[in-house]
Design an enzyme around this catalytic site. Structure first.
Site, short mmCIF file in Angstrom:
data_model
loop_
_atom_site.label_atom_id
_atom_site.label_comp_id
_atom_site.label_asym_id
_atom_site.label_seq_id
_atom_site.Cartn_x
_atom_site.Cartn_y
_atom_site.Cartn_z
N ASP A 211 14.12 0.85 33.69
CA ASP A 211 15.03 1.38 34.32
C ASP A 211 14.17 2.87 34.71
O ASP A 211 13.40 3.38 34.82
CB ASP A 211 16.12 1.25 33.54
CG ASP A 211 17.77 1.29 34.02
OD1 ASP A 211 17.67 2.30 35.35
OD2 ASP A 211 18.60 0.79 34.25
N GLY A 235 10.92 3.74 36.20
CA GLY A 235 10.36 2.94 37.12
C GLY A 235 11.37 3.04 38.21
O GLY A 235 12.47 3.31 38.11
N ASP A 236 11.79 2.96 39.87
CA ASP A 236 12.16 2.44 40.73
C ASP A 236 12.10 1.16 40.75
O ASP A 236 11.47 0.40 40.91
CB ASP A 236 11.38 3.40 42.48
CG ASP A 236 12.52 3.60 42.92
OD1 ASP A 236 13.06 2.39 42.92
OD2 ASP A 236 12.21 3.69 43.76
N HIS A 255 24.69 -7.43 42.99
CA HIS A 255 26.08 -7.12 43.02
C HIS A 255 25.83 -5.59 43.64
O HIS A 255 27.76 -5.46 44.64
CB HIS A 255 26.80 -7.68 42.56
CG HIS A 255 27.41 -6.50 41.02
ND1 HIS A 255 28.62 -6.60 40.38
CD2 HIS A 255 26.41 -5.65 40.55
CE1 HIS A 255 28.66 -5.52 39.16
NE2 HIS A 255 27.15 -5.41 39.45
#
Length: 345
Positions: A211, A235-236, A255
């Site tokens: 995350d 990280g991304d 979502h």
């Protein structure tokens, strides 16, 4: 001849036919009252038994009259009970407002009644016209961009997400037949609440929590029995996801985003996965027939704050197929969310 007077019971209860409308009209008032008692920790003060408004006010340095009036309102909503001796007690539902109790929703209340959400909701009339999330209009930037530069609000968001899912994670971990061995990669897994439950129930598994760097530093994985079985990585999710996992998790992530961003996330996950590896998408499923469902209200939260939305099973299957996955089954859980199992093809 004058008309006969209406029966007393009809006159006394004439307001009841309008109560559903009034519940909607006064919704923000109930939310504000709820926030007020949580901010002042009134539920915690009632943990040991009944107290009057005067006693509560003295202990919390408040005014007794307003305390009584707010608790009376929330008693009507079933969170407190008002007794004939002028005392108040917590109901079973109100217990979740306490801090540091199993299933506590205190942080969730503080988040969803916070200024971030109030200002976002106030923009809904413009959102209907422009399609722009209310948060973007109110703050001049998307929610997650704002959180990355607002550490206190980011911490509230993360703790609230943990509290919302504290009981849900156990239900999810119990609902799916996880493998006996291998590495589970929890993508955008927050503080690792779900991963902790999965590892606790499956001692042959190892885990990787992935995350934002500022999120994983405050992880929940340092538990007894998990030593040496987990690691964290920042990280991304739009750029690259750690490879080498045997099972990947995406819980309550898709979502948050529109279809094009979901495809970027799913493509990054698929790139990290070997063919045949399984992905579990854990999200609420909208009914496709318009039947009442809690996810319908959650969908409006998405409309207010993000560009995401809740989806039907068919809509998830379409996204997964476009990103290189095959939906293999749907696994219901006792929670709001369902598990969509997909295989990398």
């Amino acid at each position: 001849m004058s008309a006969a007077p209406a029966p007393e019971s009809a006159s006394r209860n004439s307001h009841l036919s309008a109560s559903p409308l009034h519940d909607l009209m006064y919704g923000h008032i109930h939310a504000s009252a709820l926030r007020a008692v949580v901010v002042h920790r009134i539920p915690d003060l009632l943990a040991d038994g009944p107290l009057t408004a005067e006693e509560l006010a003295a202990r919390a340095d408040l005014q007794a009259g307003p305390v009584h009036r707010v608790l009376r309102l929330l008693a009507v909503r079933g969170l407190f009970r008002q007794h004939t001796d002028a005392t108040f007690t917590l109901t079973a539902g109100g217990e979740a407002l306490r801090e540091n109790v199993p299933g506590s929703q205190r942080d969730a209340v503080l988040l969803f009644t916070d200024e971030m959400f109030r200002r976002s909701a106030a923009q809904l009339p413009d959102t209907l016209r422009t399609g722009t999330p209310g948060f973007d209009a109110a703050y001049g930037q998307p929610l997650f961009a704002y959180l990355s530069s607002a550490p206190e609000d980011s911490r509230l968001f993360d703790t609230a997400m943990s509290s919302l899912t504290s009981g849900v994670n156990e239900k999810i971990a119990d609902s799916y037949p996880f493998p006996e061995a291998g590495t589970v990669v929890d993508v955008a897994g927050g503080r690792g609440g779900l991963l902790r439950e999965v590892l606790t129930r499956n001692p042959g598994l190892e885990g990787l929590l992935f995350d934002r760097p500022e999120t994983v530093t405050d992880h929940l994985l340092a538990s007894d029995g998990l030593h040496g079985r987990w690691r964290v990585q920042g990280g991304d999710i739009f750029t690259a996801v750690p490879g080498g996992g045997d099972l990947y998790l995406l819980k309550n992530i898709l979502h948050d985003f529109p279809d094009e961003d979901c495809l970027r996330i799913l493509t990054a996950v698929r790139t990290a996965m070997a063919p045949g590896t399984r992905l579990l998408v854990i999200d609420a499923l909208l009914p496709d027939d318009g039947a009442p469902h809690p996810a319908i209200a959650l969908d409006i939260v998405m409309l207010m704050t993000l560009k995401g939305r809740e989806r039907t099973a068919a809509e998830f299957e379409d996204l997964l197929g476009r990103a290189g996955f095959r939906l293999t089954r749907l696994v219901p859980t006792p929670a709001l969310t369902s598990i969509l199992e997909a295989e990398a093809v």
